[in-house]
Design a protein around this motif. Structure first.
Motif, mmCIF file in Angstrom:
data_model
loop_
_atom_site.group_PDB
_atom_site.id
_atom_site.type_symbol
_atom_site.label_atom_id
_atom_site.label_comp_id
_atom_site.label_asym_id
_atom_site.label_seq_id
_atom_site.Cartn_x
_atom_site.Cartn_y
_atom_site.Cartn_z
ATOM 1 N N TYR A 63 0.816 -1.207 0.000
ATOM 2 C CA TYR A 63 0.000 0.000 0.000
ATOM 3 C C TYR A 63 0.854 1.264 0.000
ATOM 4 O O TYR A 63 0.407 2.320 -0.408
ATOM 5 C CB TYR A 63 -0.939 0.020 1.212
ATOM 6 N N SER A 64 2.089 1.136 0.495
ATOM 7 C CA SER A 64 2.935 2.327 0.510
ATOM 8 C C SER A 64 4.381 1.903 0.682
ATOM 9 O O SER A 64 4.683 0.722 0.807
ATOM 10 C CB SER A 64 2.544 3.251 1.663
ATOM 11 N N ASN A 66 6.047 2.742 3.250
ATOM 12 C CA ASN A 66 6.299 2.592 4.671
ATOM 13 C C ASN A 66 6.086 1.131 5.022
ATOM 14 O O ASN A 66 4.977 0.690 5.246
ATOM 15 C CB ASN A 66 5.365 3.477 5.490
ATOM 16 N N ASN A 99 -10.264 2.755 -7.114
ATOM 17 C CA ASN A 99 -9.568 3.185 -5.899
ATOM 18 C C ASN A 99 -8.384 4.072 -6.247
ATOM 19 O O ASN A 99 -7.351 4.037 -5.592
ATOM 20 C CB ASN A 99 -9.083 1.976 -5.110
ATOM 21 N N LYS A 101 -7.632 7.135 -5.979
ATOM 22 C CA LYS A 101 -7.087 8.063 -4.986
ATOM 23 C C LYS A 101 -6.097 7.362 -4.063
ATOM 24 O O LYS A 101 -4.984 7.819 -3.875
ATOM 25 C CB LYS A 101 -8.245 8.672 -4.174
ATOM 26 N N ARG A 102 -6.533 6.229 -3.530
ATOM 27 C CA ARG A 102 -5.669 5.515 -2.606
ATOM 28 C C ARG A 102 -4.416 4.984 -3.308
ATOM 29 O O ARG A 102 -3.317 5.007 -2.766
ATOM 30 C CB ARG A 102 -6.439 4.360 -1.964
ATOM 31 N N LEU A 105 -1.295 7.278 -3.772
ATOM 32 C CA LEU A 105 -0.357 7.506 -2.670
ATOM 33 C C LEU A 105 0.975 6.817 -2.966
ATOM 34 O O LEU A 105 2.039 7.431 -2.879
ATOM 35 C CB LEU A 105 -0.939 6.973 -1.358
ATOM 36 N N THR A 242 1.805 11.585 5.001
ATOM 37 C CA THR A 242 0.680 10.929 4.335
ATOM 38 C C THR A 242 -0.423 11.950 4.026
ATOM 39 O O THR A 242 -0.985 11.964 2.925
ATOM 40 C CB THR A 242 0.125 9.801 5.223
ATOM 41 N N TYR A 246 -1.878 13.126 0.362
ATOM 42 C CA TYR A 246 -3.291 13.085 -0.023
ATOM 43 C C TYR A 246 -3.790 14.450 -0.461
ATOM 44 O O TYR A 246 -4.642 14.551 -1.352
ATOM 45 C CB TYR A 246 -4.154 12.518 1.123
ATOM 46 N N GLU A 407 -0.879 -8.557 10.697
ATOM 47 C CA GLU A 407 -0.081 -7.431 11.199
ATOM 48 C C GLU A 407 0.487 -7.718 12.569
ATOM 49 O O GLU A 407 1.574 -7.287 12.915
ATOM 50 C CB GLU A 407 -0.926 -6.155 11.283
ATOM 51 N N VAL A 486 -6.262 -4.537 9.891
ATOM 52 C CA VAL A 486 -6.871 -3.770 8.800
ATOM 53 C C VAL A 486 -6.929 -4.684 7.598
ATOM 54 O O VAL A 486 -5.927 -5.305 7.244
ATOM 55 C CB VAL A 486 -6.014 -2.543 8.397
ATOM 56 N N ILE A 487 -8.075 -4.788 6.975
ATOM 57 C CA ILE A 487 -8.117 -5.559 5.732
ATOM 58 C C ILE A 487 -8.956 -4.836 4.706
ATOM 59 O O ILE A 487 -9.988 -4.251 5.038
ATOM 60 C CB ILE A 487 -8.624 -7.001 5.965
ATOM 61 N N GLU A 488 -8.452 -4.840 3.482
ATOM 62 C CA GLU A 488 -9.215 -4.230 2.412
ATOM 63 C C GLU A 488 -10.320 -5.191 1.999
ATOM 64 O O GLU A 488 -10.122 -6.402 1.964
ATOM 65 C CB GLU A 488 -8.298 -3.958 1.219
ATOM 66 N N MET A 489 -11.513 -4.642 1.721
ATOM 67 C CA MET A 489 -12.598 -5.472 1.220
ATOM 68 C C MET A 489 -12.755 -5.161 -0.267
ATOM 69 O O MET A 489 -13.466 -4.228 -0.641
ATOM 70 C CB MET A 489 -13.905 -5.152 1.959
#
Lengths: 699, 76
Positions: A63-64, A66, A99, A101-102, A105, A242, A246, A407, A486-489
């Motif tokens: 996702y990034s 980091n 998605n 926008k996300r 990043l 972050t 954004y 995580e 955290v999990i993406e759906m």
């Protein structure tokens, strides 16, 4: 030959990155491991126009920049190391139009590294249905890059992407975000201390646990000109970074992306309502599991029977067709039965990977995680442990690797430790042959088959044991951990045939060749040990038999006795006799003892070992099962494989940690020998005790 | 009283205000969970945990223990 263009594919999970990779490379790809770690390395070659070629590397989804996992670390280390042979000439950030926008990043972070970065907007075919429109030329201007609008489903835009790769030299490399704006005074100090380095790269090295080139964290902290900040302060600055990114993205998308909310269909909402329902959700999940197991046991038995027969015939044929001699014996008695023991797995493994990849591709797996999290948490596991536990029924190795996206370290460690209890496919051949020997092939209530029920029970025992030991471990381990989840759906998608097919082929290939090498080596060693012996009795077996039985035996019986005397006095026979006292209380003879010891390398070796031991010296083409059924218990008399010894063996295999590859993976993933050693000792002890109790009670 | 994501009912919206705790994982921010963004509670898992959210078009699930650390303004 012209130099190949190095291209790195980078992207969030669930953006169809692998589809794009498959389109670019076709089957012209290979999956390996990064040296020293077990992260899968996928690379391939893509033919471009004008005779050019691109070397494409598919980096793990992130996702990034980091990093919070091993996979993500790897992405950063490659992108920071200009001297790496895979260092990209151009990066393609794959994003999902819904998605965007996300996904942007990550794009801004990659671009700020000074690498020419193409933005690939995937799933363009969904734009109309979702009411999305994008002003591409204007967005290119705002982001200062080139954009390829791609649909991996409809196969559009791939050629345009290839053109952009060829012309990567024209892509501007100015950063999106001025790194100094995160904390101007601090970055000013940094700039003075390391005038030749990119500030953003320095910042990444400070905040991540990664090294790059000739500069690493230690040197940074040793520099007299400035000091590293406290962790909490760094985290606050990362949050600030972050938010700033954004802000940049929102400004870029404000005038270029429009979304007509009325056009969005509510298929997702309707499916979610059913699939995550408090009753139907579980019913559907368990029905799917049932279907998977049905496929593995029932449907794959046809090709498996065929493979079994084919190898028996092949062994027989090679013995007749090749000139007789040591080498022929090695082939027909050692190598062919050993290989048969691996090849027979292919149908089951393929079915399992087929289902798992269908579940993941469709987006359903995330719903299962969502549904199971609370239940699993009670046992010290995470909802994300469901994926490893389900894939553990194929093989513990990919299952242990699948724990990486958990995580929380404690939940992850517990998952890794208990996964080997789930019934992996390597246990299947052992189970199948023992069940066929000791459980009657009869039906209860007209529909259920005893043998099938036993198999199902063994799966339940395996799963129950992993949950139970997770619960115990959760109680006794006092690990401090920042628990979060955290999990993406992702949106539901129809799985792409090409992706599923490539996945199944690659995974099956990796399993067969990985396990195949070990099994082949062990079969050869076993054959040698069984075919030669040290003492007088081995060389004079004929004389020993004649002395004992006189000349009354028929030729066939005579040969049988000779080979059994030979086997007992071979190297393996002597070793087997030595360990017999340890396995006799479990109801086994020395041959099973040898099979168990050799299957500490890998469980599936059990059947192969027995096949090899029983093949040595026998001329008839009986299947292994018939030979096993004819074995006699040396101490108790009567058949060796009884209900009691059979159950004892089944339980031993259900609990014992007999897989070197899994131990190696656990060592790598936990970075210590402590955990695999613990697994080996405790699981083997449980197995021995369970088998002992079972045999002594049932005999 | 502070209103957090954990107080949302199914289908209700809110605007993220701030985090009550520094332990909010960076990953959540990166996935779009930022102050000022709209959040909708899409679905609650059986046994009331985790929560399935739609934050500005990004669909994700978090546990209740994280959700109570994210303050919001309710949109009626």
């Amino acid at each position: 030959m012209a130099k190949q263009i190095n291209v790195a594919l980078i992207g969030n999970p669930n953006t169809g990155k692998t589809s794009v990779f498959n389109h670019l490379t076709g089957l012209n790809q290979q999956v390996g491991n990064y040296p020293g770690i077990t992260v899968e390395k996928k690379e391939g070659v893509c033919k471009l126009s004008r005779g050019l070629k691109a070397h494409i590397i598919d980096l793990p989804g992130t996702y990034s920049l980091n990093a919070s996992s091993l996979d993500e670390n790897l992405v950063i280390e490659l992108l920071l190391n200009k001297n790496d042979k895979d260092y990209p000439d151009v990066a393609a950030v794959i994003s999902d139009v819904e998605n965007l926008k996300r996904n942007l990043l990550l794009f801004t972070q990659i671009k700020d590294l000074g690498i020419p970065t193409i933005l690939v907007i995937n799933m363009a075919d969904r734009m109309e249905r979702k009411g999305i429109s994008i002003d591409i030329p204007k967005l290119e201007e705002k982001l200062n890059t080139k954009i390829a609008l791609v649909s991996s489903r409809k196969k559009t835009g791939i050629e345009e992407l290839k053109e952009l790769i060829i012309n990567h030299g024209r892509i501007p490399t100015e950063p999106c975000l001025n790194a100094s704006s995160i904390d101007p005074p601090y970055f000013e100090l940094l700039r003075k201390a390391f005038p030749n380095q990119s500030l953003y790269k320095l910042w990444l090295v400070i905040t991540q646990d990664v090294n790059f080139g000739n500069l690493n964290r230690k040197e940074l902290s040793a520099s007299p000109d400035f000091s590293l900040k406290k962790e909490s302060e760094l985290k606050r600055l990362q949050q600030k970074e972050t938010i700033k990114r954004y802000q940049f993205i929102n400004a870029a998308l404000k005038e270029t992306l429009t979304k007509d909310l009325n056009a969005a269909t509510d298929l997702r909402a309707r499916l979610d309502r059913v699939l995550t329902h408090k009753v139907w959700g579980y019913v559907i999940f368990f029905s799917i599991l049932l279907l998977i197991f049905q496929a593995i046991y029932d449907w794959s038995s046809y090709p498996m029977d065929f493979i079994d027969m084919a190898f028996a015939n092949l062994s027989e044929w090679s013995k007749e067709a090749l000139p007789s001699g040591v080498f022929t014996n090695l082939i027909s008695e050692g190598i062919i039965p050993g290989l048969g023991g691996v090849v027979i797995f292919i149908p089951q493994i393929a079915f399992l990977f087929l289902f798992i990849s269908l579940l993941e591709e469709s987006g359903y797996m995330s719903r299962v995680v969502f549904l199971m999290d609370k239940v699993m948490k009670r046992f010290g596991l995470s909802g994300k442990s469901v994926v490893p536990l389900v894939s553990g029924t194929a093989c513990a190795i990919p299952a242990v690797m699948a724990t990486r996206n958990i995580e929380d370290w404690k939940e992850r460690l517990i998952t890794i430790l208990v996964v080997p209890f789930t019934t992996c496919s390597a246990r299947l051949p052992v189970y199948l042959i023992i069940i066929a020997l000791v459980i009657p092939d009869e039906r209860v209530l007209g529909i259920f088959n005893y043998q099938g029920l036993t198999l199902m029970l063994l799966y339940l025992i395996g799963f129950g044991m992993s949950i139970f030991s997770a619960w115990i471990l959760n109680k006794i381990m006092s690990l401090k951990s920042k628990s979060y989840f955290v999990i993406e759906m992702p949106d539901y998608k129809l799985p792409l045939f090409k992706n599923v097919a490539i996945n199944v082929i690659e995974k099956t290939k990796a399993f067969v060749f990985g396990a195949g090498k070990i099994i082949l080596a062990i079969s050869i060693v076993l054959w040698v040990l069984a075919s030669y012996g040290p003492g007088e009795d081995f060389n004079n077996a004929e004389a020993v038999v004649t002395q004992e039985y006189g000349n009354e035996l028929s030729e066939q019986e005579f040969n049988k006795h000779v080979s059994s005397v030979k086997l007992e006095n071979s190297y393996i026979g002597i070793m087997g006799k030595a360990i017999e006292p340890a396995v006799a209380p479990l109801g086994y003879d020395w041959k099973i003892g040898i099979a168990i010891v050799s299957s500490f390398a890998a469980r599936e070796v059990f059947v192969g070992t027995l096949a090899t031991i029983y093949s040595v010296g026998s001329d008839d083409e009986q299947t292994i099962k018939n030979r096993m059924a004819a074995e006699v218990n040396p101490i108790l008399g009567g058949p060796l494989f009884t209900f009691a010894s059979g159950i004892s063996l089944l339980l031993f295999y259900a609990f014992a940690m007999q897989c070197m590859s899994t131990l190696a993976i656990v060592k790598r993933e936990t970075n210590s020998w402590k955990w695999p050693t613990l697994q080996l000792v405790i699981m083997t002890a449980i197995a021995y005790i369970a088998a002992l109790v079972a045999f002594q009670v049932l005999k | 009283m502070k209103v957090t994501i954990a107080d949302l009912k199914r289908g209700q919206h809110g605007i993220i205000k701030e985090f009550t705790d520094d332990s909010i994982p960076l990953k959540l921010l990166e996935m779009g969970c930022l102050p000022g963004n709209d959040v909708e509670l899409v679905q609650i898992a059986p046994f009331k945990d985790p929560l399935y959210l739609n934050i500005n078009g990004s669909h994700l699930a978090i546990r209740r223990e994280t959700a109570i650390k994210i303050e919001i303004d309710l949109i009626e």
